[in-house]
Design a protein around this motif. Structure first.
Motif, mmCIF file in Angstrom:
data_model
loop_
_atom_site.group_PDB
_atom_site.id
_atom_site.type_symbol
_atom_site.label_atom_id
_atom_site.label_comp_id
_atom_site.label_asym_id
_atom_site.label_seq_id
_atom_site.Cartn_x
_atom_site.Cartn_y
_atom_site.Cartn_z
ATOM 1 N N TYR A 247 93.680 -1.980 71.183
ATOM 2 C CA TYR A 247 93.625 -0.551 71.511
ATOM 3 C C TYR A 247 92.254 -0.089 71.978
ATOM 4 C CZ TYR A 247 97.963 -0.832 68.964
ATOM 5 O OH TYR A 247 99.204 -1.204 68.544
ATOM 6 N N GLY A 248 91.248 -0.942 71.950
ATOM 7 C CA GLY A 248 89.921 -0.560 72.390
ATOM 8 C C GLY A 248 89.139 0.228 71.365
ATOM 9 N N THR A 249 89.499 0.084 70.090
ATOM 10 C CA THR A 249 88.768 0.794 69.044
ATOM 11 C C THR A 249 87.829 -0.149 68.315
ATOM 12 O OG1 THR A 249 90.516 0.436 67.416
ATOM 13 C CG2 THR A 249 90.599 2.479 68.670
ATOM 14 N N VAL A 250 86.670 0.373 67.978
ATOM 15 C CA VAL A 250 85.658 -0.360 67.223
ATOM 16 C C VAL A 250 85.404 0.431 65.951
ATOM 17 C CG1 VAL A 250 83.239 -1.112 67.199
ATOM 18 C CG2 VAL A 250 84.578 -1.290 69.299
ATOM 19 N N THR A 251 85.308 -0.244 64.832
ATOM 20 C CA THR A 251 84.945 0.427 63.588
ATOM 21 C C THR A 251 83.475 0.163 63.328
ATOM 22 O OG1 THR A 251 87.170 0.223 62.708
ATOM 23 C CG2 THR A 251 85.410 0.607 61.119
ATOM 24 N N VAL A 252 82.720 1.239 63.164
ATOM 25 C CA VAL A 252 81.278 1.162 62.909
ATOM 26 C C VAL A 252 81.026 1.835 61.574
ATOM 27 C CG1 VAL A 252 78.978 1.800 63.703
ATOM 28 C CG2 VAL A 252 80.751 1.258 65.369
ATOM 29 N N THR A 253 80.584 1.080 60.601
ATOM 30 C CA THR A 253 80.310 1.577 59.247
ATOM 31 C C THR A 253 81.385 2.539 58.759
ATOM 32 O OG1 THR A 253 78.854 3.331 60.059
ATOM 33 C CG2 THR A 253 77.819 1.270 59.393
ATOM 34 N N GLY A 254 82.636 2.174 58.935
ATOM 35 C CA GLY A 254 83.742 2.950 58.416
ATOM 36 C C GLY A 254 84.274 4.027 59.332
ATOM 37 N N PHE B 50 75.668 -2.048 67.181
ATOM 38 C CA PHE B 50 75.782 -2.153 65.725
ATOM 39 C C PHE B 50 76.181 -3.577 65.347
ATOM 40 C CE2 PHE B 50 76.752 2.158 67.019
ATOM 41 C CZ PHE B 50 75.953 2.911 66.174
ATOM 42 N N PRO B 51 75.300 -4.550 65.554
ATOM 43 C CA PRO B 51 75.684 -5.957 65.388
ATOM 44 C C PRO B 51 76.035 -6.371 63.964
ATOM 45 C CG PRO B 51 73.336 -5.768 65.761
ATOM 46 C CD PRO B 51 73.913 -4.398 65.957
ATOM 47 N N THR B 52 75.533 -5.677 62.960
ATOM 48 C CA THR B 52 75.777 -6.123 61.588
ATOM 49 C C THR B 52 76.780 -5.272 60.828
ATOM 50 O OG1 THR B 52 73.920 -4.826 60.744
ATOM 51 C CG2 THR B 52 73.470 -7.114 61.384
ATOM 52 N N ASN B 53 77.192 -4.136 61.386
ATOM 53 C CA ASN B 53 78.107 -3.279 60.624
ATOM 54 C C ASN B 53 79.212 -2.693 61.498
ATOM 55 O OD1 ASN B 53 76.415 -1.624 62.032
ATOM 56 N ND2 ASN B 53 75.921 -0.281 60.347
ATOM 57 N N SER B 54 79.794 -3.547 62.368
ATOM 58 C CA SER B 54 80.918 -3.106 63.192
ATOM 59 C C SER B 54 81.873 -4.269 63.400
ATOM 60 C CB SER B 54 80.417 -2.589 64.539
ATOM 61 O OG SER B 54 79.788 -3.626 65.267
ATOM 62 N N PHE B 55 83.127 -3.921 63.729
ATOM 63 C CA PHE B 55 84.075 -4.971 64.069
ATOM 64 C C PHE B 55 85.111 -4.435 65.054
ATOM 65 C CE2 PHE B 55 85.869 -2.984 60.296
ATOM 66 C CZ PHE B 55 87.210 -2.837 60.617
ATOM 67 N N TYR B 56 85.697 -5.356 65.783
ATOM 68 C CA TYR B 56 86.676 -5.051 66.824
ATOM 69 C C TYR B 56 87.660 -6.206 66.870
ATOM 70 C CZ TYR B 56 88.395 -4.743 71.674
ATOM 71 O OH TYR B 56 89.162 -4.682 72.793
ATOM 72 N N HIS B 57 88.899 -5.920 66.541
ATOM 73 C CA HIS B 57 89.895 -6.991 66.595
ATOM 74 C C HIS B 57 91.284 -6.412 66.854
ATOM 75 C CE1 HIS B 57 91.312 -5.935 62.576
ATOM 76 N NE2 HIS B 57 90.059 -5.906 62.218
#
Length: 73
Positions: free
Chosen positions: A59-66, A49-56
């Motif tokens: 804890y190893g969690t990624v947010t993908v479109t909310g 999901f290169p345009t609608n995800s973030f990880y910062h």
């Protein structure tokens, strides 16, 4: 979930939605409180999901479109 499965990863629903289903409650349909876990690493999840995800976080969690996606440990 389909994107993860189509790319060979496992993904499972976890958290509040599972609790609600076990208790016989109707899960939310607006996308709130849906959490997932996968065997894809955060880096691989971001590539899916290169345009609608973030990880910062640490804890190893990624947010993908909310929605939150956690990596299996």
């Amino acid at each position: 979930m389909k994107v993860f499965k189509d790319n060979g990863y496992q993904i499972y629903t976890v958290g509040g939605v599972v609790r609600d289903l076990v208790m016989g409650k109707k899960p939310p349909t607006d996308g709130n409180d849906w959490d997932f876990t996968t065997n894809a690493t955060p880096e691989k999840s971001l590539k899916l999901f290169p345009t609608n995800s973030f990880y910062h976080n640490t804890y190893g969690t990624v947010t993908v479109t909310g929605e939150i996606v956690c990596c299996l440990r």
